[in-house]
Design an enzyme around this catalytic site. Structure first.
Site, PDB file in Angstrom:
ATOM      1  N   SER A 147       0.813  -1.218   0.000  1.00 52.41           N
ATOM      2  CA  SER A 147       0.000   0.000   0.000  1.00 52.41           C
ATOM      3  C   SER A 147       0.847   1.269   0.000  1.00 52.41           C
ATOM      4  O   SER A 147       1.898   1.331   0.646  1.00 52.41           O
ATOM      5  CB  SER A 147      -0.878   0.002   1.253  1.00 52.41           C
ATOM      6  OG  SER A 147      -1.439   1.273   1.461  1.00 52.41           O
ATOM      7  N   GLU A 149       0.099   3.671   1.675  1.00 54.83           N
ATOM      8  CA  GLU A 149       0.128   4.128   3.077  1.00 54.83           C
ATOM      9  C   GLU A 149       1.509   3.912   3.692  1.00 54.83           C
ATOM     10  O   GLU A 149       1.874   4.586   4.654  1.00 54.83           O
ATOM     11  CB  GLU A 149      -0.903   3.347   3.903  1.00 54.83           C
ATOM     12  CG  GLU A 149      -2.296   3.885   3.859  1.00 54.83           C
ATOM     13  CD  GLU A 149      -2.459   5.225   4.574  1.00 54.83           C
ATOM     14  OE1 GLU A 149      -2.073   5.338   5.745  1.00 54.83           O
ATOM     15  OE2 GLU A 149      -2.987   6.151   3.942  1.00 54.83           O
ATOM     16  N   TYR A 171      -1.668  -0.080  10.559  1.00 56.90           N
ATOM     17  CA  TYR A 171      -1.911  -0.707   9.252  1.00 56.90           C
ATOM     18  C   TYR A 171      -0.675  -0.598   8.372  1.00 56.90           C
ATOM     19  O   TYR A 171      -0.185  -1.587   7.813  1.00 56.90           O
ATOM     20  CB  TYR A 171      -3.115  -0.025   8.581  1.00 56.90           C
ATOM     21  CG  TYR A 171      -3.295  -0.381   7.126  1.00 56.90           C
ATOM     22  CD1 TYR A 171      -3.944  -1.548   6.749  1.00 56.90           C
ATOM     23  CD2 TYR A 171      -2.806   0.458   6.109  1.00 56.90           C
ATOM     24  CE1 TYR A 171      -4.111  -1.879   5.405  1.00 56.90           C
ATOM     25  CE2 TYR A 171      -2.964   0.135   4.768  1.00 56.90           C
ATOM     26  CZ  TYR A 171      -3.615  -1.037   4.417  1.00 56.90           C
ATOM     27  OH  TYR A 171      -3.767  -1.354   3.087  1.00 56.90           O
TER      28      TYR A 171
HETATM   29  P1  NAP Z   1     -11.275  -4.935   1.416  1.00 58.59           P
HETATM   30  O1  NAP Z   1     -12.394  -4.658   0.474  1.00 58.59           O
HETATM   31  O2  NAP Z   1     -11.317  -4.403   2.789  1.00 58.59           O
HETATM   32  O3  NAP Z   1     -11.118  -6.537   1.473  1.00 58.59           O
HETATM   33  C1  NAP Z   1     -10.310  -7.141   2.447  1.00 58.59           C
HETATM   34  C2  NAP Z   1     -10.456  -8.644   2.331  1.00 58.59           C
HETATM   35  O4  NAP Z   1      -9.647  -9.256   3.359  1.00 58.59           O
HETATM   36  C3  NAP Z   1     -11.890  -9.154   2.568  1.00 58.59           C
HETATM   37  O5  NAP Z   1     -12.121 -10.243   1.711  1.00 58.59           O
HETATM   38  C4  NAP Z   1     -11.849  -9.629   4.006  1.00 58.59           C
HETATM   39  O6  NAP Z   1     -12.790 -10.625   4.302  1.00 58.59           O
HETATM   40  C5  NAP Z   1     -10.447 -10.210   4.042  1.00 58.59           C
HETATM   41  N1  NAP Z   1      -9.940 -10.405   5.396  1.00 58.59           N
HETATM   42  C6  NAP Z   1      -9.976  -9.553   6.434  1.00 58.59           C
HETATM   43  N2  NAP Z   1      -9.432 -10.113   7.532  1.00 58.59           N
HETATM   44  C7  NAP Z   1      -9.045 -11.349   7.168  1.00 58.59           C
HETATM   45  C8  NAP Z   1      -8.453 -12.441   7.852  1.00 58.59           C
HETATM   46  N3  NAP Z   1      -8.126 -12.371   9.148  1.00 58.59           N
HETATM   47  N4  NAP Z   1      -8.225 -13.585   7.172  1.00 58.59           N
HETATM   48  C9  NAP Z   1      -8.546 -13.691   5.868  1.00 58.59           C
HETATM   49  N5  NAP Z   1      -9.116 -12.699   5.160  1.00 58.59           N
HETATM   50  C10 NAP Z   1      -9.369 -11.551   5.815  1.00 58.59           C
HETATM   51  O7  NAP Z   1      -9.882  -4.465   0.787  1.00 58.59           O
HETATM   52  P2  NAP Z   1      -9.517  -4.116  -0.746  1.00 58.59           P
HETATM   53  O8  NAP Z   1      -9.769  -2.671  -0.963  1.00 58.59           O
HETATM   54  O9  NAP Z   1     -10.113  -5.125  -1.635  1.00 58.59           O
HETATM   55  O10 NAP Z   1      -7.924  -4.277  -0.703  1.00 58.59           O
HETATM   56  C11 NAP Z   1      -7.326  -5.538  -0.977  1.00 58.59           C
HETATM   57  C12 NAP Z   1      -5.914  -5.536  -0.411  1.00 58.59           C
HETATM   58  O11 NAP Z   1      -5.166  -4.483  -0.982  1.00 58.59           O
HETATM   59  C13 NAP Z   1      -5.841  -5.333   1.100  1.00 58.59           C
HETATM   60  O12 NAP Z   1      -4.747  -6.074   1.573  1.00 58.59           O
HETATM   61  C14 NAP Z   1      -5.556  -3.847   1.240  1.00 58.59           C
HETATM   62  O13 NAP Z   1      -4.892  -3.588   2.453  1.00 58.59           O
HETATM   63  C15 NAP Z   1      -4.681  -3.625   0.040  1.00 58.59           C
HETATM   64  N6  NAP Z   1      -4.702  -2.283  -0.537  1.00 58.59           N
HETATM   65  C16 NAP Z   1      -5.872  -1.701  -0.900  1.00 58.59           C
HETATM   66  C17 NAP Z   1      -5.869  -0.461  -1.495  1.00 58.59           C
HETATM   67  C18 NAP Z   1      -7.144   0.211  -1.919  1.00 58.59           C
HETATM   68  O14 NAP Z   1      -7.103   1.425  -2.192  1.00 58.59           O
HETATM   69  N7  NAP Z   1      -8.247  -0.498  -2.047  1.00 58.59           N
HETATM   70  C19 NAP Z   1      -4.645   0.203  -1.734  1.00 58.59           C
HETATM   71  C20 NAP Z   1      -3.463  -0.444  -1.372  1.00 58.59           C
HETATM   72  C21 NAP Z   1      -3.492  -1.693  -0.797  1.00 58.59           C
HETATM   73  P3  NAP Z   1     -14.287 -10.240   4.802  1.00 58.59           P
HETATM   74  O15 NAP Z   1     -15.079  -9.956   3.563  1.00 58.59           O
HETATM   75  O16 NAP Z   1     -14.707 -11.463   5.519  1.00 58.59           O
HETATM   76  O17 NAP Z   1     -14.161  -9.030   5.694  1.00 58.59           O
HETATM   77  O1  G4F Z   2     -10.763   6.386   2.267  1.00 60.96           O
HETATM   78  P1  G4F Z   2      -9.799   6.304   3.377  1.00 60.96           P
HETATM   79  O2  G4F Z   2     -10.245   5.639   4.624  1.00 60.96           O
HETATM   80  O3  G4F Z   2      -8.501   5.619   2.766  1.00 60.96           O
HETATM   81  P2  G4F Z   2      -6.971   5.564   3.247  1.00 60.96           P
HETATM   82  O4  G4F Z   2      -6.831   5.845   4.691  1.00 60.96           O
HETATM   83  O5  G4F Z   2      -6.192   6.422   2.306  1.00 60.96           O
HETATM   84  O6  G4F Z   2      -6.620   4.034   3.030  1.00 60.96           O
HETATM   85  C1  G4F Z   2      -7.039   3.341   1.868  1.00 60.96           C
HETATM   86  O7  G4F Z   2      -6.046   3.473   0.875  1.00 60.96           O
HETATM   87  C2  G4F Z   2      -4.778   2.867   1.212  1.00 60.96           C
HETATM   88  C3  G4F Z   2      -3.817   3.136   0.048  1.00 60.96           C
HETATM   89  O8  G4F Z   2      -3.153   4.343   0.262  1.00 60.96           O
HETATM   90  C4  G4F Z   2      -4.989   1.389   1.433  1.00 60.96           C
HETATM   91  F1  G4F Z   2      -3.806   0.792   1.714  1.00 60.96           F
HETATM   92  C5  G4F Z   2      -5.969   1.179   2.584  1.00 60.96           C
HETATM   93  O9  G4F Z   2      -6.211  -0.217   2.740  1.00 60.96           O
HETATM   94  C6  G4F Z   2      -7.288   1.880   2.239  1.00 60.96           C
HETATM   95  O10 G4F Z   2      -7.858   1.202   1.141  1.00 60.96           O
HETATM   96  O11 G4F Z   2      -9.298   7.771   3.779  1.00 60.96           O
HETATM   97  C7  G4F Z   2      -8.755   8.648   2.811  1.00 60.96           C
HETATM   98  C8  G4F Z   2      -8.569  10.020   3.438  1.00 60.96           C
HETATM   99  C9  G4F Z   2      -7.837   9.978   4.781  1.00 60.96           C
HETATM  100  O12 G4F Z   2      -6.897  11.014   4.811  1.00 60.96           O
HETATM  101  C10 G4F Z   2      -8.921  10.230   5.810  1.00 60.96           C
HETATM  102  O13 G4F Z   2      -8.475  10.879   7.000  1.00 60.96           O
HETATM  103  O14 G4F Z   2      -9.855  10.552   3.713  1.00 60.96           O
HETATM  104  C11 G4F Z   2      -9.846  11.123   5.009  1.00 60.96           C
HETATM  105  N1  G4F Z   2     -11.225  11.157   5.504  1.00 60.96           N
HETATM  106  C12 G4F Z   2     -11.918  12.296   5.769  1.00 60.96           C
HETATM  107  N2  G4F Z   2     -13.122  11.995   6.245  1.00 60.96           N
HETATM  108  C13 G4F Z   2     -11.992  10.114   5.807  1.00 60.96           C
HETATM  109  C14 G4F Z   2     -13.196  10.642   6.279  1.00 60.96           C
HETATM  110  N3  G4F Z   2     -11.768   8.791   5.713  1.00 60.96           N
HETATM  111  C15 G4F Z   2     -12.784   7.953   6.086  1.00 60.96           C
HETATM  112  N4  G4F Z   2     -12.597   6.618   5.956  1.00 60.96           N
HETATM  113  N5  G4F Z   2     -13.985   8.431   6.571  1.00 60.96           N
HETATM  114  C16 G4F Z   2     -14.231   9.764   6.693  1.00 60.96           C
HETATM  115  O15 G4F Z   2     -15.306  10.182   7.135  1.00 60.96           O
END
Ligand code: NAP
Ligand code: G4F
Length: 357
Positions: A147, A149, A171
């Site tokens: 990520s 992050e 995280y």
């Molecule tokens: P997500 O929608 O939150 O999906 C997370 C998945 O992990 C779900 O299938 C969840 O299962 C599963 N999970 C949670 N805890 C677990 C455990 N203890 N054992 C096995 N599975 C578990 O996340 P996503 O947005 O698809 O992201 C996929 C991956 O990319 C994650 O690792 C995230 O950290 C990473 N990532 C995401 C972003 C982004 O912007 N989306 C960016 C960078 C990296 P349940 O459905 O049962 O909760």
């Molecule tokens: O949508 P967010 O919760 O995403 P964040 O923290 O950037 O993390 C996501 O992206 C990461 C990749 O950079 C992944 F690794 C991670 O698993 C996840 O998918 O928040 C985005 C921004 C933050 O700065 C947060 O403080 O939005 C700001 N924010 C403002 N109001 C909020 C809110 N975030 C959330 N979730 N909810 C709010 O009400």
């Protein structure tokens, strides 16, 4: 509903099909798009899912196939990244060619409330899976979901594969552990293992508590008369938001290269949360300032102020480039949430001006 485990056919199948993938986190946003992509490419796809008291397979129900059908190619098995023995068992039963480790407690704010569980799933979970992969007696290609992050208090902008990590949350710290562990298993044990360093990517399947989906869904609620206000936290944070289906394509491409490596996947375009909010409201002709309130409960103990990725390595090596821009991404998410709220998008969306941004 999707059937799981042995009764869904694992034991009965002759492993004669082409490529086989094992996906953790298949019920999540990325897992569901990746499963679609892999099935479309002819893979047999095995997803590990957690046992839950209610169904968690909503994002992949459309991929469900009757396990009795002769050509079934999607299988789900109960497991958990905190349960090493089940990971080892399934890996050895399935014997996948590719493993995509997408499972995680993926919410940054929640990681401050549940640091131990977050570290257990992300850091220790990747360790458990990599150990299973290392001891396998057949070749496996491994993808780790890293990520942006991890960059935290960024050392430079834009961030690339050489930018140092300065993580700012449990995280992100857990993801840094998984990142270096993946490199360690590649260097020390010769495992074909890649890190994708993915910047924020969104879609109509994004979890409802991430800010983008919270806003598009919130606007649909307001238009539907079910909410009067939308409560948010820090509007000054800046993110590089892309479209999730394009990002899972990059994951797959990483594992098709002759050598394993690490890649940044991003759009290179950065916007504040405030700009995201304003654009969503503007796309339905509303002034966001009349509806949005700041609630400090959404502030984080430590914030990542800005993220903007340089994906030129992915472009040059993988031939990967994003094609959905900021306005289009918002449109796609908004349309889906209006539809889900029972509203006809055509009646609410302001027409796009040709040539306009
Ligand atoms: P997500 O929608 O939150 O999906 C997370 C998945 O992990 C779900 O299938 C969840 O299962 C599963 N999970 C949670 N805890 C677990 C455990 N203890 N054992 C096995 N599975 C578990 O996340 P996503 O947005 O698809 O992201 C996929 C991956 O990319 C994650 O690792 C995230 O950290 C990473 N990532 C995401 C972003 C982004 O912007 N989306 C960016 C960078 C990296 P349940 O459905 O049962 O909760
Ligand atoms: O949508 P967010 O919760 O995403 P964040 O923290 O950037 O993390 C996501 O992206 C990461 C990749 O950079 C992944 F690794 C991670 O698993 C996840 O998918 O928040 C985005 C921004 C933050 O700065 C947060 O403080 O939005 C700001 N924010 C403002 N109001 C909020 C809110 N975030 C959330 N979730 N909810 C709010 O009400």
């Amino acid at each position: 509903m999707v059937r799981t485990g042995v009764e869904a056919g694992v034991e009965r199948r002759a492993w004669s099909v082409t490529r086989r993938a094992l996906v953790t986190g298949i019920t999540g946003q990325d897992g569901s798009y990746l499963a679609e992509l892999l099935l479309g490419k002819g893979y047999e796809v095995h997803g590990l899912i957690r046992r839950s008291s209610s169904f968690s397979t909503g994002r992949i129900d459309h991929l469900y196939q009757d396990p009795h059908a002769p050509d079934v190619r999607l299988f789900l098995h109960h497991s958990d990244l905190t349960d090493a023995s089940s990971l080892v068992t399934w890996l050895n039963r399935i014997r996948p060619d590719e493993v995509y480790n997408l499972g995680a407690q993926s919410h940054v704010a929640v990681s401050f409330e549940m640091p131990e569980f977050t570290a257990d799933t992300i850091a220790m979970g990747s360790l458990r899976l990599l150990e299973a992969v290392r001891h396998a007696d057949w070749p496996i290609r491994f993808y780790q979901a890293g990520s942006s992050e991890m960059y935290g208090r960024v050392a430079e902008t834009p961030q690339n594969e050489r930018t140092p990590f300065r993580p700012r949350s449990p995280y992100a710290i857990a993801k840094v552990f998984a990142h270096w562990l993946t490199i360690q298993y590649r260097d020390a044990y010769g495992v074909y293992a890649c890190n994708g360093i993915l910047f924020n990517h969104e879609s109509p399947r994004r979890g409802e508590t991430f800010v983008t989906r919270k806003v598009t869904r919130g606007v649909a609620e307001i238009l539907g008369g079910r909410a009067a206000k939308l409560y948010l936290g820090n509007l000054d944070a800046r993110r590089d938001w892309g479209y999730a289906p394009e990002y899972v394509e990059a994951m797959w491409r990483m594992l098709q290269q002759p050598e394993p490596d690490d890649y940044v996947i991003a759009t290179g375009e950065m916007h504040t949360v405030r700009e995201f909010v304003a654009t969503v409201f503007a796309q339905v002709g509303l002034d966001w300032e009349r509806y949005v309130e700041i609630d400090p409960r959404y502030f984080r103990p430590a914030e990542v102020d800005e993220l903007c990725g340089d994906a030129s390595k992915a472009r040059d090596v993988l031939g990967w480039q994003p094609s959905t821009n900021f306005e289009r991404l918002i449109r796609v998410m908004l349309e889906a949430d209006l539809f889900e709220a029972g509203l006809d998008p055509a009646g609410y969306l302001v027409p796009v001006v040709p040539g306009g941004s």
